[in-house]
Scaffold this motif. Structure first.
Motif, PDB file in Angstrom:
ATOM      1  N   ASN A   1       0.852  -1.191   0.000  1.00  0.00           N
ATOM      2  CA  ASN A   1       0.000   0.000   0.000  1.00  0.00           C
ATOM      3  C   ASN A   1       0.890   1.244   0.000  1.00  0.00           C
ATOM      4  O   ASN A   1       2.128   1.139  -0.010  1.00  0.00           O
ATOM      5  N   GLY A   2       0.255   2.419   0.030  1.00  0.00           N
ATOM      6  CA  GLY A   2       1.019   3.654  -0.026  1.00  0.00           C
ATOM      7  C   GLY A   2       1.938   3.850   1.162  1.00  0.00           C
ATOM      8  O   GLY A   2       3.055   4.382   1.026  1.00  0.00           O
ATOM      9  N   ALA A   3       1.502   3.410   2.342  1.00  0.00           N
ATOM     10  CA  ALA A   3       2.305   3.592   3.549  1.00  0.00           C
ATOM     11  C   ALA A   3       3.602   2.796   3.482  1.00  0.00           C
ATOM     12  O   ALA A   3       4.685   3.309   3.794  1.00  0.00           O
ATOM     13  N   THR A   4       3.515   1.535   3.081  1.00  0.00           N
ATOM     14  CA  THR A   4       4.726   0.715   3.028  1.00  0.00           C
ATOM     15  C   THR A   4       5.634   1.145   1.873  1.00  0.00           C
ATOM     16  O   THR A   4       6.860   1.047   1.976  1.00  0.00           O
ATOM     17  N   THR A   5       5.050   1.630   0.793  1.00  0.00           N
ATOM     18  CA  THR A   5       5.866   2.140  -0.316  1.00  0.00           C
ATOM     19  C   THR A   5       6.661   3.364   0.129  1.00  0.00           C
ATOM     20  O   THR A   5       7.865   3.481  -0.143  1.00  0.00           O
ATOM     21  N   PHE A   6       5.999   4.277   0.840  1.00  0.00           N
ATOM     22  CA  PHE A   6       6.697   5.463   1.331  1.00  0.00           C
ATOM     23  C   PHE A   6       7.746   5.087   2.379  1.00  0.00           C
ATOM     24  O   PHE A   6       8.833   5.667   2.427  1.00  0.00           O
ATOM     25  N   MET A   7       7.419   4.105   3.199  1.00  0.00           N
ATOM     26  CA  MET A   7       8.357   3.638   4.212  1.00  0.00           C
ATOM     27  C   MET A   7       9.620   3.086   3.560  1.00  0.00           C
ATOM     28  O   MET A   7      10.747   3.329   4.025  1.00  0.00           O
ATOM     29  N   ALA A   8       9.454   2.333   2.468  1.00  0.00           N
ATOM     30  CA  ALA A   8      10.611   1.783   1.750  1.00  0.00           C
ATOM     31  C   ALA A   8      11.487   2.902   1.209  1.00  0.00           C
ATOM     32  O   ALA A   8      12.726   2.855   1.321  1.00  0.00           O
ATOM     33  N   LYS A   9      10.870   3.922   0.630  1.00  0.00           N
ATOM     34  CA  LYS A   9      11.632   5.032   0.082  1.00  0.00           C
ATOM     35  C   LYS A   9      12.366   5.794   1.181  1.00  0.00           C
ATOM     36  O   LYS A   9      13.540   6.165   1.033  1.00  0.00           O
ATOM     37  N   ALA A  10      11.665   6.040   2.308  1.00  0.00           N
ATOM     38  CA  ALA A  10      12.278   6.785   3.409  1.00  0.00           C
ATOM     39  C   ALA A  10      13.462   6.033   4.006  1.00  0.00           C
ATOM     40  O   ALA A  10      14.439   6.642   4.463  1.00  0.00           O
ATOM     41  N   ALA A  11      13.393   4.698   3.996  1.00  0.00           N
ATOM     42  CA  ALA A  11      14.469   3.891   4.584  1.00  0.00           C
ATOM     43  C   ALA A  11      15.587   3.586   3.599  1.00  0.00           C
ATOM     44  O   ALA A  11      16.636   3.077   3.997  1.00  0.00           O
ATOM     45  N   GLY A  12      15.362   3.867   2.326  1.00  0.00           N
ATOM     46  CA  GLY A  12      16.344   3.497   1.319  1.00  0.00           C
ATOM     47  C   GLY A  12      16.298   2.028   0.968  1.00  0.00           C
ATOM     48  O   GLY A  12      17.270   1.449   0.455  1.00  0.00           O
ATOM     49  N   ALA A  13      15.144   1.387   1.241  1.00  0.00           N
ATOM     50  CA  ALA A  13      14.961  -0.030   0.911  1.00  0.00           C
ATOM     51  C   ALA A  13      14.458  -0.175  -0.522  1.00  0.00           C
ATOM     52  O   ALA A  13      13.986   0.786  -1.142  1.00  0.00           O
ATOM     53  N   THR A  14      14.554  -1.383  -1.039  1.00  0.00           N
ATOM     54  CA  THR A  14      14.064  -1.678  -2.382  1.00  0.00           C
ATOM     55  C   THR A  14      12.650  -2.241  -2.280  1.00  0.00           C
ATOM     56  O   THR A  14      12.443  -3.320  -1.706  1.00  0.00           O
ATOM     57  N   PRO A  15      11.637  -1.535  -2.793  1.00  0.00           N
ATOM     58  CA  PRO A  15      10.263  -2.050  -2.695  1.00  0.00           C
ATOM     59  C   PRO A  15      10.024  -3.219  -3.633  1.00  0.00           C
ATOM     60  O   PRO A  15      10.432  -3.188  -4.805  1.00  0.00           O
ATOM     61  N   VAL A  16       9.414  -4.266  -3.122  1.00  0.00           N
ATOM     62  CA  VAL A  16       9.040  -5.428  -3.939  1.00  0.00           C
ATOM     63  C   VAL A  16       7.570  -5.726  -3.694  1.00  0.00           C
ATOM     64  O   VAL A  16       7.101  -5.708  -2.555  1.00  0.00           O
ATOM     65  N   ASP A  17       6.842  -5.973  -4.763  1.00  0.00           N
ATOM     66  CA  ASP A  17       5.396  -6.209  -4.691  1.00  0.00           C
ATOM     67  C   ASP A  17       5.147  -7.701  -4.836  1.00  0.00           C
ATOM     68  O   ASP A  17       5.315  -8.266  -5.924  1.00  0.00           O
ATOM     69  N   ILE A  18       4.745  -8.341  -3.749  1.00  0.00           N
ATOM     70  CA  ILE A  18       4.507  -9.783  -3.755  1.00  0.00           C
ATOM     71  C   ILE A  18       3.123 -10.049  -3.164  1.00  0.00           C
ATOM     72  O   ILE A  18       2.853  -9.649  -2.024  1.00  0.00           O
ATOM     73  N   PRO A  19       2.221 -10.691  -3.901  1.00  0.00           N
ATOM     74  CA  PRO A  19       0.889 -10.977  -3.373  1.00  0.00           C
ATOM     75  C   PRO A  19       0.947 -11.948  -2.197  1.00  0.00           C
ATOM     76  O   PRO A  19       1.892 -12.745  -2.074  1.00  0.00           O
ATOM     77  N   ALA A  20      -0.065 -11.881  -1.361  1.00  0.00           N
ATOM     78  CA  ALA A  20      -0.081 -12.686  -0.139  1.00  0.00           C
ATOM     79  C   ALA A  20       0.001 -14.178  -0.412  1.00  0.00           C
ATOM     80  O   ALA A  20       0.638 -14.924   0.341  1.00  0.00           O
ATOM     81  N   ASN A  21      -0.625 -14.629  -1.507  1.00  0.00           N
ATOM     82  CA  ASN A  21      -0.623 -16.069  -1.770  1.00  0.00           C
ATOM     83  C   ASN A  21       0.740 -16.590  -2.227  1.00  0.00           C
ATOM     84  O   ASN A  21       0.949 -17.803  -2.292  1.00  0.00           O
ATOM     85  N   ASN A  22       1.677 -15.687  -2.560  1.00  0.00           N
ATOM     86  CA  ASN A  22       3.032 -16.112  -2.939  1.00  0.00           C
ATOM     87  C   ASN A  22       4.069 -15.774  -1.871  1.00  0.00           C
ATOM     88  O   ASN A  22       5.257 -15.964  -2.081  1.00  0.00           O
ATOM     89  N   LEU A  23       3.591 -15.298  -0.722  1.00  0.00           N
ATOM     90  CA  LEU A  23       4.501 -14.772   0.281  1.00  0.00           C
ATOM     91  C   LEU A  23       5.389 -15.851   0.886  1.00  0.00           C
ATOM     92  O   LEU A  23       6.604 -15.654   1.065  1.00  0.00           O
ATOM     93  N   ALA A  24       4.833 -17.002   1.208  1.00  0.00           N
ATOM     94  CA  ALA A  24       5.622 -18.072   1.831  1.00  0.00           C
ATOM     95  C   ALA A  24       6.768 -18.495   0.911  1.00  0.00           C
ATOM     96  O   ALA A  24       7.915 -18.677   1.362  1.00  0.00           O
ATOM     97  N   ARG A  25       6.475 -18.665  -0.384  1.00  0.00           N
ATOM     98  CA  ARG A  25       7.524 -19.056  -1.326  1.00  0.00           C
ATOM     99  C   ARG A  25       8.570 -17.961  -1.468  1.00  0.00           C
ATOM    100  O   ARG A  25       9.781 -18.236  -1.511  1.00  0.00           O
TER     101      ARG A  25
END
Length: 347
Positions: free
Chosen positions: A187-211
């Motif tokens: 969501n927007g909050a985690t995307t902004f959090m990634a940018k503020a921390a200098g992290a690399t944002p990755v978009d992974i749906p919940a059903n693929n999270l365990a893998r």
């Protein structure tokens, strides 16, 4: 002399009734005189549930339905159709407004695009506990109810999800500790959090999270304790910072048209059942959170609270999101945040 054809023909003697026919006639007469015959047929209200039967939200919804039926002495029957089998969640508000659907369950912030006030539910780093989340709901219930009433929709009750925490491979004491890491965003909050921390944002749906966790595609993520258990986060993410980034909620709603068609006794039964379901739902969410954290700990996950420095950074992010959101929503948004923070100072 009278015409012989003017006399009526003699009636045929009635056929002799059998014992079975006589008993059936007596039974029908007794049933017609019974008080039960005078009782109106029950009103069946279909409810579009959004989640699987096993989830605590659905179990709570089903208990609400049973209680409403019992309290109304069967005058109202609420039929819960779970797992979005009746209709997708995105169609629920429109169907309630038109009266095509009697009841439905939604994830509140999913509709923030069309009704921005509902976005208060997903503002990050505003609440820190279930008590905070409950206080936020107390100050938003009236304006949200009024907003939905204009759409022809009545709020029955709300129930939260467990709070959102930070999972990571290593301890995170500062936001900068996430620099260069792959942070899952949803969501927007985690995307902004990634940018503020200098992290690399990755978009992974919940059903693929365990893998994705197992394959090293994720170094950190913000999600609930229950999702951490479902995705077996301990396979790679051994730290859980219980920061309660936000505590989202479901709303269980009813069509105002269908509500208006009910007798007063049925409305009272539904209202009483909804009040109990709300109290029960908040407790179930806390119980689910506690149980999930015990499972995480049993698999070796280190559970911590945010450090002072991390909390300060998150609070600053929350203030920015709150300002942006209230600017979009207008006076109603600003008022609920003022009331929420005023309540915090009183406490």
């Amino acid at each position: 002399m009278a015409d012989r054809h003017s006399w009526p023909a003699p009636a045929l003697p009635p056929a002799r009734a059998t014992r079975r026919q006589a008993l059936a006639a007596l039974g029908a007469a007794a049933a017609a005189c019974s008080p039960l015959a005078a009782r109106a047929a029950p009103t069946t209200l279909q409810c579009a549930g959004a989640y699987a039967d096993s989830l605590f939200h659905t179990r709570n919804l089903q208990q609400f339905a049973r209680q409403a039926s019992q309290s109304s002495q069967g005058a109202v029957q609420v039929e819960v159709v779970a797992n979005a089998k009746l209709m997708p969640m995105k169609q629920v508000l429109a169907a309630l407004g038109s009266g095509d659907l009697a009841m439905g369950e939604i994830f509140m912030s999913n509709f923030a695009q069309e009704l921005p006030l509902l976005g208060v539910d997903s503002l990050p780093f505003i609440v820190r506990s279930f008590d905070d989340a409950k206080r936020l709901w107390n100050v938003t219930r009236q304006p949200i109810s009024a907003l939905l009433h204009k759409q022809g929709i009545r709020v029955l009750y709300t129930a939260p999800w467990p709070g959102q925490g930070l999972y990571a491979r290593a301890p995170v004491n500062r936001l900068e500790d996430l620099k260069g890491q792959k942070l899952r965003v949803n969501n927007g909050a985690t995307t902004f959090m990634a940018k503020a921390a200098g992290a690399t944002p990755v978009d992974i749906p919940a059903n693929n999270l365990a893998r994705a966790i197992q394959d090293g595609e994720v170094d950190a993520m913000v999600t609930s304790s229950t999702t951490g258990v479902d995705s077996q986060s301990w396979n790679a993410l051994g730290v859980f910072v219980d920061m309660r980034a936000w505590i989202p909620k479901n709303l269980v709603l009813m069509s105002e048209k269908r509500w208006a068609a009910l007798p007063e006794t049925a409305r009272q039964a539904l209202q009483a059942a909804a009040s109990d379901a709300e109290a029960r739902g908040w407790q179930l969410a806390q119980d689910a959170d506690d149980a999930a954290q015990r499972i995480l700990a049993s698999h070796g996950t280190k559970i911590t609270q945010p450090s002072y420095e991390l909390r300060r950074s998150l609070d600053l992010l929350g203030e920015r999101f709150a300002r942006d959101w209230s600017g979009k929503v207008g006076v109603d948004g600003a008022r609920v945040l003022i009331d929420y923070y005023a309540g915090a100072h009183k406490g």
